[in-house]
Design an enzyme around this catalytic site. Structure first.
Site, PDB file in Angstrom:
ATOM      1  N   ALA A  36      -4.972 -18.095   9.920  1.00  0.00           N
ATOM      2  CA  ALA A  36      -5.446 -16.758   9.578  1.00  0.00           C
ATOM      3  C   ALA A  36      -5.913 -15.958  10.785  1.00  0.00           C
ATOM      4  O   ALA A  36      -5.938 -14.733  10.746  1.00  0.00           O
ATOM      5  CB  ALA A  36      -6.586 -16.859   8.553  1.00  0.00           C
ATOM      6  N   LYS A  37      -6.347 -16.659  11.831  1.00  0.00           N
ATOM      7  CA  LYS A  37      -6.799 -16.028  13.083  1.00  0.00           C
ATOM      8  C   LYS A  37      -7.853 -14.946  12.820  1.00  0.00           C
ATOM      9  O   LYS A  37      -7.822 -13.855  13.380  1.00  0.00           O
ATOM     10  CB  LYS A  37      -5.612 -15.447  13.861  1.00  0.00           C
ATOM     11  CG  LYS A  37      -4.585 -16.509  14.247  1.00  0.00           C
ATOM     12  CD  LYS A  37      -3.427 -15.896  15.035  1.00  0.00           C
ATOM     13  CE  LYS A  37      -2.431 -16.959  15.456  1.00  0.00           C
ATOM     14  NZ  LYS A  37      -1.657 -17.506  14.305  1.00  0.00           N
ATOM     15  N   ARG A  38      -8.820 -15.272  11.985  1.00  0.00           N
ATOM     16  CA  ARG A  38      -9.861 -14.320  11.616  1.00  0.00           C
ATOM     17  C   ARG A  38     -10.841 -14.122  12.773  1.00  0.00           C
ATOM     18  O   ARG A  38     -11.085 -15.027  13.577  1.00  0.00           O
ATOM     19  CB  ARG A  38     -10.633 -14.810  10.395  1.00  0.00           C
ATOM     20  CG  ARG A  38      -9.796 -15.053   9.149  1.00  0.00           C
ATOM     21  CD  ARG A  38      -9.102 -13.812   8.664  1.00  0.00           C
ATOM     22  NE  ARG A  38      -8.652 -13.951   7.283  1.00  0.00           N
ATOM     23  CZ  ARG A  38      -7.769 -13.159   6.704  1.00  0.00           C
ATOM     24  NH1 ARG A  38      -7.231 -12.155   7.390  1.00  0.00           N
ATOM     25  NH2 ARG A  38      -7.421 -13.350   5.448  1.00  0.00           N
TER      26      ARG A  38
END
Length: 356
Positions: free
Chosen positions: A94-96
């Site tokens: 997700a690379k939040r």
């Protein structure tokens, strides 16, 4: 059991370092799934079932589900992996990265809604944007460090006190932030020297290493740079046929419009054949150049849209060397190749694209 423990056990149990990415794009699906966003779960389940024996983890990319309003199918997929293949961790890609209160919601999304075992995060906003994830102490938090895309150097190589930023991220992640032992790092396979540098900084911390295959990462250089006594986690180490259609085939998302020879772990080779009637000893020599005959179990001929057969003499040349031969239309050949690769078989796919 924590994510790190689960991952370590998966490495040991499967004797595998392979993390399989699940990035479903319905427009690229083979028939009968082509263009059907409601078939995302079914398509991904097929991949999971074919490859679970050979993987240490799965990594669904959330954007590929959300863009098609398929979040419910993502929940279903993760639940399926946990139920059918217990002990194989799921990393939500997700690379939040956001302020603390928003990060709390992203952490809930990843770990409570989707029940992921780990999630990828962006450290650009600093420790307080990561801290909410650490509250889930049995979960993994995989921090972007040195990414595989060319533009990653724009920021990751900026210097601070004489050191590039990615090295500082690696140092902070391993020495300041990893109080619960939950962190792993994303380090791209396209930069093996940087992998080696990060490994020196972080010790045995798990590395998620994308970029092998279509992006140009080299598997041998990656393992040499990143492996420890515990292992590493390189994605996409096999040549996989990702799409096919009238007049083309895609291997690791790279499109070919000419005949090719495909093996799991060697570069794709151009095969100058326009019809089976033109096959000669020269073409056999190219076939064995793609893989020594003693390493080939089976050759799959993909003959285009219609089923056509090599000459009996050419087939005898192969069977005399104890090499199995299957002839199929292109679509069946591509599917069969992927299944045999997932089973760990020594296979060559000889795909005649021009005949379609």
């Amino acid at each position: 059991m924590s994510f790190i423990q689960n991952l370590t056990h998966a490495w040991q149990r499967t004797d595998s370092l392979l993390c399989i990415g699940l990035d479903p794009e319905p427009a690229r699906f083979p028939a009968p799934f082509t263009g059907s966003s409601d078939k995302i779960f079914e398509f991904c389940r097929t991949i999971v079932d074919a490859s679970a024996t050979y993987a240490c983890a799965f990594k669904p990319q959330i954007a590929y589900f959300a863009a098609h309003r398929a979040e419910a199918q993502l929940e279903q997929l993760i639940a399926y992996i946990h139920a059918e293949y217990p002990g194989l961790p799921v990393i939500l890609d997700a690379k939040r990265g956001d302020i603390g209160s928003t990060a709390e919601q992203y952490a809930r999304e990843a770990f409570e809604r989707y029940q992921a075992d780990a999630v990828t995060v962006n450290p650009y906003m600093g420790f307080d944007s990561l801290e909410p994830y650490f509250a889930y102490q049995d979960k993994g938090v995989i921090v972007l460090c040195r990414t595989s895309n060319p533009g990653g150097s724009d920021l990751q190589f900026l210097e601070s006190n004489g050191r590039p930023l990615y090295q500082i991220v690696a140092e902070y992640a391993s020495q300041k932030w990893n109080t619960n032992g939950q962190i792993g790092l994303v380090v791209g396979a396209t930069f093996p020297n940087e992998i080696a540098t990060v490994r020196q900084i972080v010790g045995d911390m798990p590395l998620l290493i994308p970029g092998i295959g279509a992006q140009g990462g080299d598997i041998a250089a990656t393992i040499k740079a990143g492996r420890t006594a515990q292992g590493l986690d390189p994605s996409s180490v096999h040549n996989t046929i990702t799409a096919y259609g009238a007049g083309y085939v895609e291997i690791n998302r790279e499109r070919y419009t000419h005949s090719v020879l495909v093996r799991p772990k060697t570069p794709v080779q151009t095969w100058p054949v326009s019809s089976f009637s033109a096959l000669s000893n020269e073409h056999f020599s190219m076939l064995t150049t793609a893989a020594p005959t003693e390493e080939i179990e089976i050759v799959i001929f993909g003959s285009g849209a219609q089923l056509r057969f090599p000459s009996a003499e050419f087939i005898r040349t192969l069977t005399a060397r104890r090499i199995g031969v299957e002839t199929m239309d292109l679509y069946a050949a591509c599917r069969t190749y992927n299944i045999l690769v997932a089973e760990g078989r020594q296979v060559v796919a000889a795909l005649l694209i021009e005949m379609i």
